[in-house]
Design an enzyme around this catalytic site. Structure first.
Site, PDB file in Angstrom:
ATOM      1  N   GLY A 212       0.837  -1.207   0.000  1.00  0.00           N
ATOM      2  CA  GLY A 212       0.000   0.000   0.000  1.00  0.00           C
ATOM      3  C   GLY A 212       0.864   1.245   0.000  1.00  0.00           C
ATOM      4  CG  ASN A 213      -0.199   4.702  -1.445  1.00  0.00           C
ATOM      5  OD1 ASN A 213      -0.903   5.494  -0.846  1.00  0.00           O
ATOM      6  ND2 ASN A 213      -0.584   4.098  -2.572  1.00  0.00           N
ATOM      7  CG  HIS A 214       2.988   6.418   4.034  1.00  0.00           C
ATOM      8  ND1 HIS A 214       2.731   5.650   5.146  1.00  0.00           N
ATOM      9  CD2 HIS A 214       4.290   6.204   3.712  1.00  0.00           C
ATOM     10  CE1 HIS A 214       3.832   5.005   5.491  1.00  0.00           C
ATOM     11  NE2 HIS A 214       4.787   5.316   4.633  1.00  0.00           N
ATOM     12  CB  SER A 215      -2.714   8.066  -0.200  1.00  0.00           C
ATOM     13  OG  SER A 215      -3.897   8.813  -0.350  1.00  0.00           O
ATOM     14  CB  ALA A 280      -1.755   7.497  -3.759  1.00  0.00           C
TER      15      ALA A 280
END
Ligand code: CTP
Length: 405
Positions: A212-215, A280
């Site tokens: 995943g990512n930090h969005s 994102a």
């Protein structure tokens, strides 16, 4: 959220028995999130006290041109009060006050403020039934409507005179509903549909792990709120976030992976007027998703990744009349890379974030963006709250539709 939230309302009260109902009216405005200031005609003070209204509005109440109790500040500035207001509401509007408004008879603070007001003015007549039907009253109503004022029609029922008929001031709840409906119907993006993507996507590795990512999703959710507050119907397709919405015009479609976001976007795309892709989206996902939890074994562990679909590029390919806005998150050669993305994805506008800018990016409450349109016009904005950036993006959408906020 009510369309009255944050609105500055100047309430003018004239001298009729219905004045007693303005206490409820002020409460309802405050409950809807509005700021209220009150001007009373001297006669209205026989029906309700200024103290009641100042307590409820949490503001001083004005009723004369001069403030006799205050040595230093003697003049009550009617122009300032009028220009402060986003909306002016005169309730109750007696036959006398309606006549003064129609003829410009400026003999009290309320009429002076009314004549100075530049904002929309609503008036809720209250009088006995024969006065309400009298040709001179009707002529005054016509004048006021011609001036651009909006009448909130009186209601029928028992009147203070003992007679029964039309002339009662609309009930406070009805006044609030009338103004709310009227403002909603005039919102600039009413009838427009906007698709917004937000948040991260999670790409499964096995049943318990993902890439995943930090969005945080905040930027996309702020854009959705801004659009809905301007009257647009919003389809908000969001990856996993903690953000919430309050405007009923926003329809949230929760998704998890890039593939789910892709399918949801295509389900709604044909029907929308604009798209803002603030998500994102993961560019890669594990090629094989393990059906069972992967157990720890070798020292090194390699996950083979495959490309996800580029959602925005796929929308760009199918573009008909949709106004397509993408985001670009860059760390180097920002402008050049963003321009390439405009071409590659067939965008109308790109919102460039540079991670080199302090205060911009994931998990922050602020953002610093540069707008680049399809003609490569560049506009660099200041560091702002994400809400303010959302408002700027909505301004671009409104300009595209030939509207102004
Ligand atoms: N985007 C998308 N689908 C993807 C990847 C990105 O719809 N699979 C959208 C994003 O929502 C954003 C824009 O494309 O509006 C650009 O995203 P960004 O990550 O900056 O660019 P990429 O196209 O992924 O290119 P790169 O990561 O190489 O910079």
């Amino acid at each position: 959220m009510s369309v009255l939230n944050g609105k500055k309302i100047l309430l003018g009260i004239s001298g009729g028995i219905a004045a007693y109902k303005t206490a409820s009216l002020v409460r309802l405005f405050i409950k809807a999130g509005a700021h209220v200031q009150v001007i009373m005609t001297p006669a209205s003070k026989d029906f309700i006290t200024p103290l009641t209204l100042s307590t409820l509005s949490k503001n001083p109440v004005y009723s004369s041109f001069y403030n006799q109790d205050d040595e230093n500040e003697k003049w009550n500035n009617h122009v300032e009060l009028a220009l402060w207001a986003d909306l002016m509401i005169i309730a109750p509007a007696t036959a006398n006050t309606v006549s003064k408004m129609a003829n410009g008879t400026c003999d009290n603070l309320l009429i002076a403020a009314y004549l100075s007001a530049k904002c929309p003015v609503y008036f809720a007549p209250a009088m006995d039934l024969d006065m309400y039907k009298h040709p001179s009253t009707l002529a005054n109503f016509t004048f006021l409507k011609q001036f651009g004022n909006t009448i909130i029609p009186a209601e029928s029922g028992e009147l203070a005179s003992g007679l029964s008929g039309e002339g009662r001031m609309a009930e406070p709840e009805h006044i609030v509903a009338f103004i709310t409906d009227d403002l909603n119907s005039k919102l600039p993006l009413k009838g427009k549909k906007i698709l917004i993507t937000a948040g991260p996507t999670y790409e499964a590795i096995d049943p318990v792990r993902f890439i995943g990512n930090h969005s945080s999703g905040k930027m996309g959710f702020d854009i959705a709120s801004s659009a809905a507050n301007l009257g647009a119907s919003v389809i908000l397709i969001s990856g996993p976030t903690n953000c919430t919405v309050s405007n009923p015009l926003i329809h949230v479609i929760p998704v998890v992976s890039a593939e789910e976001m892709y399918l949801a976007c295509h389900q709604f795309y044909a029907d929308v007027d604009a798209v803002v892709a603030a998500a994102a989206v993961a560019d890669y996902r594990p090629k094989h998703v393990a059906q069972q939890k992967i157990k720890k074994a070798a020292t090194n562990f390699v996950i083979e990744l495959e490309k996800t679909k580029d959602i925005l590029a796929s929308l760009g390919l199918l573009k008909k009349n949709q106004f397509l806005i993408g985001f670009a998150l860059e760390t180097e050669n920002e402008i050049e890379n963003a321009k390439l993305k405009i071409q590659k994805k067939n965008l109308d506008l790109i919102v460039l974030n540079s991670l080199q800018d302090e205060g911009a990016g994931f998990g922050k409450a602020t953002n610093k963006v540069t707008f680049i349109d399809k003609f490569f016009h560049i506009e660099s904005m200041e560091l702002k709250s994400k809400e303010a950036v959302a408002a700027d993006i909505l301004n671009k959408i409104m300009m595209h539709f030939g509207m102004q906020r």
